[in-house]
Every structure is written in C-alpha cells, then in structure tokens.
Design a protein around this motif. Structure first.
Motif, mmCIF file in Angstrom:
data_model
loop_
_atom_site.group_PDB
_atom_site.id
_atom_site.type_symbol
_atom_site.label_atom_id
_atom_site.label_comp_id
_atom_site.label_asym_id
_atom_site.label_seq_id
_atom_site.Cartn_x
_atom_site.Cartn_y
_atom_site.Cartn_z
ATOM 1 N N ARG A 284 0.805 -1.222 0.000
ATOM 2 C CA ARG A 284 0.000 0.000 0.000
ATOM 3 C C ARG A 284 0.841 1.276 0.000
ATOM 4 O O ARG A 284 0.343 2.362 -0.215
ATOM 5 C CB ARG A 284 -0.930 0.007 1.230
ATOM 6 N N ARG A 285 2.149 1.135 0.236
ATOM 7 C CA ARG A 285 3.030 2.306 0.149
ATOM 8 C C ARG A 285 4.445 1.841 -0.137
ATOM 9 O O ARG A 285 4.951 0.917 0.495
ATOM 10 C CB ARG A 285 2.997 3.128 1.428
ATOM 11 N N LEU A 286 5.072 2.488 -1.099
ATOM 12 C CA LEU A 286 6.424 2.126 -1.491
ATOM 13 C C LEU A 286 7.333 3.346 -1.392
ATOM 14 O O LEU A 286 7.078 4.380 -2.022
ATOM 15 C CB LEU A 286 6.430 1.585 -2.929
ATOM 16 N N TYR A 287 8.368 3.232 -0.586
ATOM 17 C CA TYR A 287 9.427 4.239 -0.514
ATOM 18 C C TYR A 287 10.557 3.764 -1.420
ATOM 19 O O TYR A 287 11.106 2.668 -1.233
ATOM 20 C CB TYR A 287 9.940 4.397 0.913
ATOM 21 N N PHE A 288 10.905 4.585 -2.403
ATOM 22 C CA PHE A 288 11.928 4.190 -3.354
ATOM 23 C C PHE A 288 13.046 5.226 -3.364
ATOM 24 O O PHE A 288 12.826 6.397 -3.705
ATOM 25 C CB PHE A 288 11.311 4.062 -4.759
ATOM 26 N N HIS B 178 2.593 9.497 -13.077
ATOM 27 C CA HIS B 178 1.367 10.035 -13.694
ATOM 28 C C HIS B 178 0.181 9.097 -13.448
ATOM 29 O O HIS B 178 -0.941 9.575 -13.187
ATOM 30 C CB HIS B 178 1.583 10.227 -15.196
ATOM 31 N N LYS B 179 0.401 7.805 -13.483
ATOM 32 C CA LYS B 179 -0.681 6.846 -13.269
ATOM 33 C C LYS B 179 -1.251 6.982 -11.853
ATOM 34 O O LYS B 179 -2.479 6.990 -11.654
ATOM 35 C CB LYS B 179 -0.169 5.423 -13.495
ATOM 36 N N LEU B 180 -0.377 7.094 -10.867
ATOM 37 C CA LEU B 180 -0.822 7.198 -9.473
ATOM 38 C C LEU B 180 -1.551 8.516 -9.225
ATOM 39 O O LEU B 180 -2.504 8.565 -8.433
ATOM 40 C CB LEU B 180 0.370 7.057 -8.534
ATOM 41 N N TRP B 181 -1.107 9.588 -9.877
ATOM 42 C CA TRP B 181 -1.811 10.866 -9.744
ATOM 43 C C TRP B 181 -3.196 10.780 -10.384
ATOM 44 O O TRP B 181 -4.181 11.305 -9.815
ATOM 45 C CB TRP B 181 -0.981 11.982 -10.406
ATOM 46 N N GLN B 182 -3.291 10.125 -11.517
ATOM 47 C CA GLN B 182 -4.583 9.993 -12.187
ATOM 48 C C GLN B 182 -5.562 9.160 -11.361
ATOM 49 O O GLN B 182 -6.774 9.388 -11.410
ATOM 50 C CB GLN B 182 -4.390 9.355 -13.570
ATOM 51 N N GLU B 183 -5.032 8.193 -10.595
ATOM 52 C CA GLU B 183 -5.892 7.328 -9.785
ATOM 53 C C GLU B 183 -5.990 7.806 -8.342
ATOM 54 O O GLU B 183 -6.388 7.055 -7.454
ATOM 55 C CB GLU B 183 -5.359 5.890 -9.843
ATOM 56 N N ASN B 184 -5.581 9.063 -8.115
ATOM 57 C CA ASN B 184 -5.739 9.723 -6.816
ATOM 58 C C ASN B 184 -4.975 8.993 -5.697
ATOM 59 O O ASN B 184 -5.448 8.906 -4.576
ATOM 60 C CB ASN B 184 -7.234 9.819 -6.450
ATOM 61 N N ARG B 185 -3.805 8.469 -6.010
ATOM 62 C CA ARG B 185 -2.940 7.868 -4.993
ATOM 63 C C ARG B 185 -1.505 8.360 -5.136
ATOM 64 O O ARG B 185 -0.570 7.582 -5.282
ATOM 65 C CB ARG B 185 -2.967 6.338 -5.091
ATOM 66 N N PRO B 186 -1.294 9.667 -5.094
ATOM 67 C CA PRO B 186 0.074 10.190 -5.249
ATOM 68 C C PRO B 186 0.984 9.801 -4.088
ATOM 69 O O PRO B 186 2.207 9.822 -4.229
ATOM 70 C CB PRO B 186 -0.133 11.714 -5.301
ATOM 71 N N TYR C 86 1.171 6.866 -2.802
ATOM 72 C CA TYR C 86 1.525 5.437 -2.894
ATOM 73 C C TYR C 86 3.034 5.276 -3.095
ATOM 74 O O TYR C 86 3.665 4.385 -2.512
ATOM 75 C CB TYR C 86 0.778 4.795 -4.063
ATOM 76 N N LEU C 87 3.636 6.129 -3.919
ATOM 77 C CA LEU C 87 5.060 6.050 -4.218
ATOM 78 C C LEU C 87 5.769 7.282 -3.683
ATOM 79 O O LEU C 87 5.468 8.408 -4.076
ATOM 80 C CB LEU C 87 5.282 5.935 -5.733
ATOM 81 N N ASN C 88 6.691 7.060 -2.755
ATOM 82 C CA ASN C 88 7.542 8.133 -2.227
ATOM 83 C C ASN C 88 8.912 7.977 -2.885
ATOM 84 O O ASN C 88 9.680 7.082 -2.545
ATOM 85 C CB ASN C 88 7.651 8.015 -0.704
ATOM 86 N N LEU C 89 9.188 8.840 -3.848
ATOM 87 C CA LEU C 89 10.385 8.712 -4.679
ATOM 88 C C LEU C 89 11.432 9.740 -4.270
ATOM 89 O O LEU C 89 11.143 10.933 -4.136
ATOM 90 C CB LEU C 89 10.005 8.905 -6.152
ATOM 91 N N GLN C 90 12.671 9.250 -4.061
ATOM 92 C CA GLN C 90 13.794 10.128 -3.730
ATOM 93 C C GLN C 90 14.996 9.716 -4.573
ATOM 94 O O GLN C 90 15.421 8.562 -4.536
ATOM 95 C CB GLN C 90 14.140 10.046 -2.240
ATOM 96 N N LEU C 91 15.528 10.696 -5.321
ATOM 97 C CA LEU C 91 16.697 10.462 -6.172
ATOM 98 C C LEU C 91 17.867 11.280 -5.648
ATOM 99 O O LEU C 91 17.704 12.462 -5.341
ATOM 100 C CB LEU C 91 16.392 10.851 -7.621
ATOM 101 N N PHE C 92 19.041 10.667 -5.552
ATOM 102 C CA PHE C 92 20.223 11.348 -5.020
ATOM 103 C C PHE C 92 21.392 11.207 -5.994
ATOM 104 O O PHE C 92 21.687 10.111 -6.475
ATOM 105 C CB PHE C 92 20.631 10.741 -3.671
ATOM 106 N N VAL C 93 22.043 12.344 -6.261
ATOM 107 C CA VAL C 93 23.293 12.352 -7.030
ATOM 108 C C VAL C 93 24.417 12.576 -6.036
ATOM 109 O O VAL C 93 24.501 13.636 -5.410
ATOM 110 C CB VAL C 93 23.300 13.456 -8.109
ATOM 111 N N SER C 94 25.260 11.553 -5.857
ATOM 112 C CA SER C 94 26.281 11.633 -4.810
ATOM 113 C C SER C 94 27.481 12.476 -5.216
ATOM 114 O O SER C 94 28.157 13.056 -4.359
ATOM 115 C CB SER C 94 26.760 10.223 -4.428
ATOM 116 N N GLN C 95 27.767 12.595 -6.516
ATOM 117 C CA GLN C 95 28.885 13.402 -6.991
ATOM 118 C C GLN C 95 28.348 14.520 -7.870
ATOM 119 O O GLN C 95 27.869 14.273 -8.982
ATOM 120 C CB GLN C 95 29.881 12.546 -7.770
#
Length: 559
Positions: free
Chosen positions: A436-440, A462-470, A472-481
């Motif tokens: 029910r919730r994914l931290y990525f 976009h799919k999760l926003w369209q289905e009213n579950r923004p 659901y996915l907690n996305l974090q991207l990191f550039v280390s250098q």
C-alpha cells in the motif's frame, strides 16, 4: 545505537538458529567420531600405533562428509525457486531463510577448508607414526612397508596420499579464487575454478577406498591387550592370572583386521544426485536459444537487452542466467529481470553494466562501437545478434516487496535493476497487491544514470496521480557526486526534477519518518547496492528508535 530485540529477532533470529543447529551438528558429529576411535575396542591397536592423530583425522573426516553434502544444496537454484513459489513454504520468515542460501553455502565451504587443514595435519602425523611405530606383531595394520620408511614415499605411493594431494590443490584453487577481489576483478577465474567441484567429488570418492586405516573384526575372541600363547604379562601376579582362568585375558585367536567401509558416498550421493538432476533439468530448459528483439544503449555504459523466449514465465524481482557461446561456452552470468513477460507484452528484459571482460566482449557482439552522439540519449540498434541462452528464472529477496503493506527499496547505481521490474508490475496494476506504500530511494554517482528508467518512473508517477494515490510512491533520487549545478532539464521528466537531491541520503531521518508514519507495522527494507549502504541499512533495521515499527532487512544476492 541501541539494539531492538524484536527487530534483531526478525532480522537475525532465523539465520542464527540455523547457524546454531549447524554448529551443533558439526560438533556432535566430531565428538562422537572422536570418542569412537579413542575408546572403541575395534580401534585399540590402531590407536596405540597412531595416537590422537587417528581420532582427529577421523573426526574431521566425518565433519567434512557432512559439509561436502550440505554445500551442494544451497546451489540447487531451481529447487529453492520452486519451494519459494509453492505453498510448501508459506511463512515469510521461512522464505527469507531461503535468501540466505548463498551465506550457508559459503559457511559450508569455509568449514570444508578449515577441517581439511585439520584432517591433513592429523594424517601427516599418522604417516610419521606409521613409519616409526611399524608393528611387527600385527603386520596387516601397517601402511609402511618397513620400519623407518620415508613418510613422503608413503604419501606418494598410496591411493589416499596421491588423491589427498590432488584434493588439497583443487580446494586451494577454489578457495583462493572465491575471494572478493578475484570475483570482482576477474569473474572468469572464479567461475572456472569453482567448476572444479566435479573433479573434486570424483577424486573424493576414490580417496576413501584406499583402505589405509583398519579396524579389528574379532575383538570378542581377541580382546584388546590379551595374552597370546607362550606370552606372559609381567605386571600380573600368578594368583591374578589363575583367577582369570583365561577368560577375557588370554587370546583365543589371532587379531584380524580389515579396512573401514567407505562412508563418504552415503553422505554425498544423495545431494550430488539431486544437484546433477537439477543441472540436467536446467540444461534441458535452457537448451533453446532466445530471440533478441532489441538492444538499447543507455548512458554510463549500460546496455538494455530485450528478448523473447517461448513459454517463459517470471515474477517481478527474479533473475536469469545468461550464456553466450560466442563469448564463452562455459561461463554463465546472472542478471536481474527489469521487465517480465505479461499478457500485454511477451518480451523479457535486462539491463547490464559493461564492467569486466565478459560484458565487454558481449557488448561488442551486440553493438558496434558507440559514437559521440549516443552518450546521453538511448540508441536502438538493429543487427544480426549472437546466439544467447537463458536459464531461469530464479527467486530472489526482491520478490517479497509485494508481501508487505509498506516497503522501502534502496538502490545504488545499477542496483536499481531488481526494482525496475517491480515498478513495471505496479504500472500494470497496483491495486491487487498487498503493498500500500512504497518508498523508493535511488542513489547514483552521475545524473545520466537516472535516464535508464526515467520514463518508467514518470509513467508510474502520472498513473498514481490519475488514480488519486500520489502518496503510494515516495520517490527520492540522489546524485552523490555533483560537478556543479545539475538537473534533469527535459520537460517530460519534470516529476523527477522535483525529487532530485544532491548528496547522500540521511538514512536515520528517513527511517524515523517511515517509523512515525507507519507505527506498529512491519516494513520490508530491500537493498541492492554497495556494501556501505547495505551495512548502514542493516544496522538501522536492528535499532529500537522507530516507534514500535519493525524493519525487516532483505539484501539482494545472486547465487
């Protein structure tokens, strides 16, 4: 950092229980065999000749028999995958134990090396004793041909000696080539030396039929230490000898000896036959080559391979093993599936990083030398491809992502591949999963690496926003250098720009946030990346500062 008993039991309890049972079995077997040769009447005369070397050599041999049988079982990949996918293993804890199969294989391998040293050392002492304690009284016990024979000559002229030297050499090659530095720098050496296990087991079967050690077969008619005819014991009085009346003290016949019956085949034959049957099944399954549909060159020396194989079924998180005869007929390399066949799309896909001789030669066959224009944007090439064989799929820890209500997936660089297939599955339909919730969290050194799966991440967003579950996915991207200000400038990748951070993740804060949001829940933590990240996450999963939330650690590891 304080340790949580509940978290420790969840993460370490199962494997430590198996470890204790395994150590207990080894200890019990060692002591039982040691005492048998130390106190057993049938080994009285042999023990007199060889001393403790006999007891230690046989006790270590029994431990070697156990571990030489167990070391094969974790490598039965198809069997483990079958157990994971059936109702036989319904418990998540039991399935997580299957993920430790490689660790158990390594533990058995180390035990084999350690007790081989003990076994060889004890037998070297035995050879010396065979030479200097040559028995005139019981000639059939001797291995030496005469008193004072050179121990080196005994080793080089007997079946156990010659086969023992060969076994030590093979084991030395397999052990040294299994070190982390060799596996990383030259995987081919590890692969070829590890396949010497076939020769190892063949020689092992020959090694035990030498019959160097003998036991007494008639110790009831010839009690150990009894007096033969015309022989007196100076330590016993005439009155004591008369009281014995010859029962149990006088020999009724000469001692007879025969070699020990080989037992190694009893230990090894079952697992060895199972492993050989499994390898035969895998060979038949992977015998037909796959059709390469497309090859895509991505930034940072990453190649995407799309293939088609008849009747191939796989689950997100599983991996396959590739064999390309044009590169090497014997080498097989594991790669995680980044796309599984579905009802809508029958192709399967992998992403591989060009690192090492095998991947370099494989890439040269798939694609010509890259031009300067293909450094950033993906490029699709159509050409005649080499034959490629696929074995699998095989189970992995990442399959458990969907079996938690909340999961945290952490990827380092190309370690994102196990989770790409999971993201594809969520894009096809997330509602029928328990998750029910994914931290990525995805950490990369270079910004261009995110283009590998940028379209997939944006499509899922976009799919999760369209289905009213923004949420659901907690996305974090990191550039280390960071070499100056970097960002993903393309308009179609705007959802990723807002989630892109410079630097490294603050893991403690992330765990605290997840713990507060998901109190009293079990959160699955999945990691595929560098050892530094893995160790940090493992340590945090066992801490007790997260509001009663239990973090269950799962690390990706190919067998």
């Amino acid at each position: 950092m304080a340790l949580s008993v509940r978290s420790w039991v969840a993460n370490e309890g199962g494997k430590h229980l198996v470890l204790v049972l395994w150590l207990g079995a080894n200890t019990l077997l060692f002591m039982r065999t040691f005492l048998l040769y130390y106190r057993g009447q049938q080994y009285h005369y042999l023990h007199q000749m060889l001393g403790l070397g006999l007891c230690i050599s046989r006790a270590s041999a029994s431990v070697l028999n156990l571990n030489c049988s167990l070391v094969l079982l974790p490598m039965c990949r198809s069997l483990l995958t079958y157990l994971r996918g059936t109702h036989t293993v319904t418990s998540r804890k039991a399935r997580r134990l299957l993920d430790k199969s490689k660790t158990f294989h390594v533990a058995c391998g180390v035990a084999i090396c350690v007790f081989s040293v003990v076994h060889v050392s004890a037998h070297l002492a035995n050879v010396v004793n065979f030479s200097i304690r040559y028995s005139e009284e019981f000639p059939s016990l001797n291995v030496a041909r005469y008193r004072g024979e050179d121990p080196r000559l005994i080793i080089l002229t007997t079946v156990p000696g010659i086969t023992g030297i060969l076994l030590v050499l093979i084991l030395f090659l397999m052990f040294t080539a299994s070190s982390y530095c060799i596996r990383v720098s030259n995987y081919e050496i590890f692969w070829y030396t590890h396949n010497l296990f076939i020769v190892f087991y063949i020689i092992l079967m020959v090694h035990v039929v030498g019959g160097a050690l003998k036991y007494q077969t008639n110790f009831e008619a010839h009690p150990p230490g009894c007096l033969r005819a015309n022989q007196t014991n100076p330590d016993r009085t005439e009155e004591e000898s008369g009281q014995d009346g010859g029962d149990g003290w006088s020999c009724r016949e000469e001692a007879r000896f025969q070699p020990n019956s080989p037992e190694t085949w009893l230990w090894v034959s079952g697992p060895l036959c199972l492993y050989c049957a499994e390898r035969l099944y895998r060979y038949i399954r992977s015998n037909s080559p796959v059709t390469i549909v497309a090859v895509v060159r991505h930034p940072c020396d990453v190649i995407e391979l799309r293939m088609l194989k008849k009747d191939f079924k796989a689950h997100p998180g599983q991996y396959i093993v590739l064999n390309c005869p044009s590169v090497s007929s014997f080498e097989n390399h594991p790669f995680t599936l980044t796309a599984c066949p579905t009802e809508k799309k029958e192709t399967l896909g992998i992403h591989l990083r060009v690192v090492g001789d095998w991947t370099e030669r494989f890439t040269e066959l798939l694609l010509p030398e890259p031009g300067a224009e293909s450094e950033i944007l993906p490029m699709v090439q159509q050409r005649r491809y080499p034959k490629l064989y696929v074995d699998g799929p095989f189970g992995s820890p990442s399959q458990e992502v969907f079996n938690y209500e909340v999961s945290l997936c952490v990827a380092g660089g190309i370690g994102v591949t196990p989770f790409a297939c999971i993201l594809h599955a969520l894009l096809d339909g997330w509602r029928h999963f328990r998750l029910r919730r994914l931290y990525f969290v995805w950490v990369c050194r270079e910004l261009q690496s995110f283009y590998w799966f940028a379209e997939l991440l944006c499509a899922l967003h976009h799919k999760l926003w369209q289905e009213n579950r923004p949420d659901y996915l907690n996305l974090q991207l990191f550039v280390s250098q960071a070499d100056g200000l970097q960002n993903i400038s393309e308009e179609r990748y705007r959802p990723l720009s807002s989630r892109l951070l410079i630097g490294r993740p603050r893991w403690k804060l992330l765990f605290e946030e997840i713990g507060k949001t998901n109190k009293h829940k079990r959160v699955g933590v999945f990691c595929c990346g560098p050892k530094g990240i893995s160790k940090t996450l493992h340590r945090l999963c066992n801490s007790d500062r997260y509001s009663g939330t239990t973090f269950e650690f799962n690390k990706e590891s190919f067998s």
